[in-house]
Design a protein around this motif. Structure first.
Motif, PDB file in Angstrom:
ATOM      1  N   GLU A  54      13.128 -27.890   8.127  1.00 28.50           N
ATOM      2  CA  GLU A  54      13.566 -29.257   7.835  1.00 28.50           C
ATOM      3  C   GLU A  54      12.516 -29.953   6.974  1.00 28.50           C
ATOM      4  O   GLU A  54      11.321 -29.773   7.161  1.00 28.50           O
ATOM      5  N   GLY A 114      18.850 -22.817   8.314  1.00 23.65           N
ATOM      6  CA  GLY A 114      18.731 -23.888   9.286  1.00 23.65           C
ATOM      7  C   GLY A 114      17.436 -23.889  10.071  1.00 23.65           C
ATOM      8  O   GLY A 114      17.323 -24.596  11.073  1.00 23.65           O
ATOM      9  N   ASN A 116      16.973 -24.674   3.353  1.00 22.93           N
ATOM     10  CA  ASN A 116      17.934 -25.033   4.393  1.00 22.93           C
ATOM     11  C   ASN A 116      18.978 -23.941   4.677  1.00 22.93           C
ATOM     12  O   ASN A 116      19.817 -24.091   5.561  1.00 22.93           O
ATOM     13  N   VAL A 126      10.413 -32.984   6.108  1.00 26.06           N
ATOM     14  CA  VAL A 126       9.954 -34.137   6.891  1.00 26.06           C
ATOM     15  C   VAL A 126       9.141 -35.139   6.081  1.00 26.06           C
ATOM     16  O   VAL A 126       8.921 -36.261   6.540  1.00 26.06           O
ATOM     17  N   ARG A 157       8.606 -27.559   9.956  1.00 21.06           N
ATOM     18  CA  ARG A 157       8.590 -28.815   9.196  1.00 21.06           C
ATOM     19  C   ARG A 157       7.943 -28.602   7.820  1.00 21.06           C
ATOM     20  O   ARG A 157       6.802 -28.198   7.722  1.00 21.06           O
ATOM     21  N   ARG A 164      11.395 -24.728  17.640  1.00 16.90           N
ATOM     22  CA  ARG A 164      11.825 -25.888  16.862  1.00 16.90           C
ATOM     23  C   ARG A 164      11.919 -25.467  15.405  1.00 16.90           C
ATOM     24  O   ARG A 164      11.475 -24.392  15.027  1.00 16.90           O
ATOM     25  N   LYS A 165      12.481 -26.341  14.599  1.00 15.66           N
ATOM     26  CA  LYS A 165      12.507 -26.077  13.161  1.00 15.66           C
ATOM     27  C   LYS A 165      11.095 -26.181  12.602  1.00 15.66           C
ATOM     28  O   LYS A 165      10.259 -26.922  13.113  1.00 15.66           O
ATOM     29  N   ARG A 193      15.094 -27.144  -2.016  1.00 10.38           N
ATOM     30  CA  ARG A 193      15.515 -27.761  -0.754  1.00 10.38           C
ATOM     31  C   ARG A 193      16.742 -27.056  -0.194  1.00 10.38           C
ATOM     32  O   ARG A 193      16.846 -26.831   1.014  1.00 10.38           O
TER      33      ARG A 193
END
Length: 160
Positions: A33, A30, A27, A35, A6, A3-4, A23
């Motif tokens: 993320e 990818g 990113n 959260v 967090r 998963r990404k 930010r």
């Protein structure tokens, strides 16, 4: 980890140039993320920033203390994995140490020497904390992507 990763953020609210830059950097590949966050010492700025980033209101915090305490109570599959601190230099130690003490990894762009000096002024600085503290700078050979890779190794038990 499938998963990404967090990320939570302390600082970088509206009116801050560097928050948006970090930010964007987080990113780039990818893998990370955003959260949650406490984006400003002014709660109204923090809320407006979080809403502009499409975060749910219950993950936008009025203080870094509230963010770290509440994130620590969330289920492991929901809470932030690490916190990125993008405040002015003199405001890094408090959130970094609190995050480490609550089991979160920390990414900071401020000199580790400041963290070391501040840690020497507190009892908590004498305890071993088993989470990673990453110091990044603005050189091209140090990228947030490498932090994501290292966090994956740590969380998969491949470091230590």
């Amino acid at each position: 980890m499938k998963r990404k990763i967090r990320m939570g953020m302390v600082g970088g609210g509206q009116g801050s140039f560097i928050g948006a830059v970090h930010r964007i950097a987080a990113n780039l590949d990818g893998q990370i993320e955003l959260v949650c966050g406490c984006f400003s010492s002014r709660p109204e700025n923090s809320l407006a920033t979080g809403q502009s980033l499409f975060l749910p209101d219950n993950r936008i915090y009025a203080s870094y203390q509230e963010m770290i305490e509440k994130e620590a109570t969330l289920p492991e599959g929901e809470r932030m994995d690490f916190v990125s601190i993008v405040t002015p230099n003199h405001v890094h130690f408090g959130p970094a140490m609190m995050a480490l003490e609550h089991g979160f990894h920390v990414v900071s762009w401020r000199p580790a020497e400041l963290m070391h000096l501040a840690a020497g002024q507190t009892e908590t600085g004498h305890r071993r904390i088993a989470h990673a503290f990453f110091q990044l700078d603005n050189r091209l050979d140090i990228r947030i992507e490498s932090v994501a890779e290292e966090l994956r190794h740590i969380d998969d038990g491949n470091v230590g």
